[in-house]
Design a protein around this motif. Sequence first.
Motif, short mmCIF file in Angstrom:
data_model
loop_
_atom_site.label_atom_id
_atom_site.label_comp_id
_atom_site.label_asym_id
_atom_site.label_seq_id
_atom_site.Cartn_x
_atom_site.Cartn_y
_atom_site.Cartn_z
N SER A 111 0.82 -1.21 0.00
CA SER A 111 0.00 0.00 0.00
C SER A 111 0.85 1.25 0.00
CB SER A 111 -0.93 0.00 1.22
OG SER A 111 -1.83 -1.10 1.18
N ALA A 112 1.99 1.23 0.72
CA ALA A 112 2.86 2.40 0.75
C ALA A 112 3.34 2.77 -0.64
CB ALA A 112 4.04 2.14 1.69
N VAL A 113 3.71 1.76 -1.43
CA VAL A 113 4.19 2.02 -2.79
C VAL A 113 3.05 2.51 -3.67
CG1 VAL A 113 5.17 0.96 -4.85
CG2 VAL A 113 6.06 0.35 -2.58
N VAL A 114 1.91 1.83 -3.63
CA VAL A 114 0.78 2.19 -4.49
C VAL A 114 0.25 3.58 -4.15
CG1 VAL A 114 -1.60 1.60 -5.09
CG2 VAL A 114 0.13 -0.20 -4.94
N LEU A 115 0.06 3.87 -2.87
CA LEU A 115 -0.48 5.18 -2.49
C LEU A 115 0.50 6.29 -2.82
CD1 LEU A 115 -2.18 4.35 0.94
CD2 LEU A 115 -3.31 4.98 -1.21
N ALA A 116 1.80 6.02 -2.63
CA ALA A 116 2.79 7.05 -2.98
C ALA A 116 2.72 7.40 -4.45
CB ALA A 116 4.19 6.57 -2.60
N LEU A 117 2.55 6.39 -5.31
CA LEU A 117 2.45 6.63 -6.75
C LEU A 117 1.16 7.38 -7.09
CD1 LEU A 117 3.74 3.22 -8.15
CD2 LEU A 117 4.94 5.42 -8.17
N MET A 118 0.07 7.02 -6.42
CA MET A 118 -1.21 7.70 -6.67
C MET A 118 -1.13 9.17 -6.27
SD MET A 118 -4.04 4.93 -5.40
CE MET A 118 -4.17 3.29 -6.11
N PHE A 119 -0.62 9.42 -5.07
CA PHE A 119 -0.53 10.81 -4.60
C PHE A 119 0.45 11.62 -5.44
CE2 PHE A 119 -1.76 9.07 -0.19
CZ PHE A 119 -3.10 9.23 -0.46
N ALA A 120 1.55 10.97 -5.84
CA ALA A 120 2.52 11.66 -6.69
C ALA A 120 1.91 12.03 -8.03
CB ALA A 120 3.75 10.80 -6.90
N GLY A 121 0.92 11.28 -8.47
CA GLY A 121 0.25 11.57 -9.72
C GLY A 121 -0.85 12.61 -9.59
N GLY A 122 -1.01 13.16 -8.39
CA GLY A 122 -1.98 14.22 -8.19
C GLY A 122 -3.34 13.79 -7.68
N TRP A 123 -3.49 12.52 -7.29
CA TRP A 123 -4.80 12.07 -6.81
C TRP A 123 -5.07 12.59 -5.41
CZ3 TRP A 123 -5.93 7.54 -3.39
CH2 TRP A 123 -7.31 7.27 -3.32
N ASN A 124 -6.28 13.07 -5.20
CA ASN A 124 -6.73 13.53 -3.89
C ASN A 124 -8.07 12.88 -3.60
OD1 ASN A 124 -7.66 14.85 -1.62
ND2 ASN A 124 -6.95 16.88 -2.27
N PRO A 125 -8.12 11.89 -2.71
CA PRO A 125 -9.37 11.16 -2.46
C PRO A 125 -10.48 12.06 -1.93
CG PRO A 125 -7.71 10.63 -0.81
CD PRO A 125 -7.01 11.39 -1.87
N ALA A 126 -10.13 13.17 -1.30
CA ALA A 126 -11.15 14.09 -0.78
C ALA A 126 -11.87 14.84 -1.89
CB ALA A 126 -10.51 15.08 0.19
N HIS A 127 -11.24 14.90 -3.08
CA HIS A 127 -11.83 15.64 -4.20
C HIS A 127 -12.15 14.75 -5.39
CE1 HIS A 127 -9.43 19.28 -2.44
NE2 HIS A 127 -10.62 19.12 -1.85
N ASP A 128 -12.16 13.44 -5.17
CA ASP A 128 -12.41 12.50 -6.26
C ASP A 128 -13.87 12.09 -6.26
OD1 ASP A 128 -12.49 10.53 -8.15
OD2 ASP A 128 -10.74 9.44 -7.41
N PRO A 129 -14.67 12.53 -7.23
CA PRO A 129 -16.10 12.18 -7.24
C PRO A 129 -16.33 10.68 -7.44
CG PRO A 129 -15.46 13.24 -9.31
CD PRO A 129 -14.29 13.37 -8.38
N ASP A 130 -15.38 9.99 -8.06
CA ASP A 130 -15.54 8.56 -8.28
C ASP A 130 -15.49 7.77 -6.97
OD1 ASP A 130 -15.79 8.84 -11.02
OD2 ASP A 130 -13.63 8.72 -11.34
N THR A 131 -14.86 8.31 -5.95
CA THR A 131 -14.75 7.62 -4.66
C THR A 131 -15.66 8.23 -3.61
OG1 THR A 131 -12.89 9.03 -3.96
CG2 THR A 131 -12.37 7.00 -5.14
N GLY A 132 -16.49 9.19 -4.00
CA GLY A 132 -17.39 9.82 -3.05
C GLY A 132 -16.88 11.13 -2.52
N GLY A 133 -15.55 11.29 -2.52
CA GLY A 133 -14.97 12.55 -2.08
C GLY A 133 -15.21 12.83 -0.60
N GLY A 134 -14.74 14.00 -0.16
CA GLY A 134 -14.95 14.43 1.22
C GLY A 134 -14.35 13.50 2.25
N VAL A 135 -14.97 13.49 3.42
CA VAL A 135 -14.49 12.68 4.54
C VAL A 135 -14.56 11.20 4.19
CG1 VAL A 135 -14.89 12.06 6.94
CG2 VAL A 135 -15.13 14.44 6.22
N GLN A 136 -15.63 10.80 3.48
CA GLN A 136 -15.78 9.40 3.12
C GLN A 136 -14.65 8.94 2.23
OE1 GLN A 136 -18.15 7.19 4.28
NE2 GLN A 136 -16.79 5.71 3.26
N GLY A 137 -14.26 9.77 1.26
CA GLY A 137 -13.18 9.41 0.37
C GLY A 137 -11.87 9.22 1.10
N VAL A 138 -11.60 10.10 2.07
CA VAL A 138 -10.38 9.98 2.87
C VAL A 138 -10.45 8.74 3.76
CG1 VAL A 138 -8.96 11.08 4.62
CG2 VAL A 138 -9.95 12.46 2.78
N ALA A 139 -11.61 8.51 4.38
CA ALA A 139 -11.77 7.37 5.29
C ALA A 139 -11.58 6.05 4.55
CB ALA A 139 -13.14 7.41 5.96
#
Length: 445
Positions: A111-139
Amino acid sequence: MTTHEYTAGATPPLGAPQISTGPAEVSAPAPAAPAGKPGRDRYLDLLRSIALVRVVVYHLFGWAWLSILFPSMGVMFALAGSLMARSLERPALGVIRGRVRRLLPPLWAFSAVVLALMFAGGWNPAHDPDTGGGVQGVADVLNYILPVGAPPYPAHAGSDSGLLDSTWAEQAAGPLWYLRAYLWFVVASPLLLWAFRRVPRTTLLAPLALTAVVGTGLVILPGETGNAVTDFAVYGGCWVLGFAHHEGMLVKVPRYLAISCSTMMMAFALWWASGHPGSEGWDLNDIPLADALWSFGFVVILLQYSPSWKELPGRLARWDKLVTLSNNRAVTIYLWHNMLIMATVPILDQMYDLPFMDSDRATGALDATYTLWTFVLVWPLTALAVLAFGWIEDIAAKRSPRLWPNGAKPRGGASRGNHRIAPQSPPQSPPRSSPGSPARGSRRA
């Protein structure tokens, strides 16, 4: 993510309770058994190894018929259930804690490797409508730490012109469904085993009945909750078959009767699949009821003929070290295999820049054999992943870390390779297909 498939000392009598090494289970090797007590069952070790290889091949080539030839996930869950039943001879809370402890550290490294690559690519789970965004996306990101639900990922990461296909995140996160299902089976096992010992037939067949309800559209459960329930139902029968194997229930059933019933069940599974094809036709991973019935019957036959080998016999002995290695590193292989398939793409793409590749004939030859070269390259990459991350499985199991635990005898010492562990697998197609062919979607093994 859609629901379909992505882990002997004395020889007991045929079909008698055996020591399983928990396949699908992401549990780690256990210490060698004391002298005079039963040790590893190499037949079950071989089944786990075959299941792992089949998962990798399926995710690479996407051949639907592999789900019929060898239902890897059902086999892996059955082996895990057998080991879990054996372990529950000890206090349940300690067993669950041990299984979870062996599962999480390898997952955290991945997970550390995968999440690092996702975040480095600009992904923000709090602002991703595909994952629900907000607190739920982060949780939901916490599922990369404790896989009780579905881990989120960006629908498109990077660009099609980048090193990896833009769907690489989906492909990388896909196999984590198996860890979620495994974790819930582990937590539910004390209750399931209690029920099995009191009403064995009902407990054994209940998951198939549940699959007939939630896996056929009769009752539709939306979203990841529906996927989780369907996974539990489809493979629950195989998990409980592991209980039956350990408890000696299968030895009480005449072989002719067990094989006949299994054959009829599997025939019904194929009939159902013929009338309810999935997106890939006869791929049972997309047809829950057919998958459940076929896997159940297949596992019954495998366990009925279980020879309980103390050592791999005959020509199989030449594969002993690889079988031992894959069993000791099953979690690592399962977690990383899809990422490794994707990693072959930018490596192989460099071949197009070689001086002798300037002709259409040479380029066409590489196009035609691209997937084959991917298959060849993924195994040395797997070896590198085992060296780089496999030792974490030893740390999680509170053992001294080893780089290459294949059972070879160290100089001046005894063999260290036979340890108890388990994955399984499941399951995605390669993130990028060979040039000129369409990329396949994410699928379970």
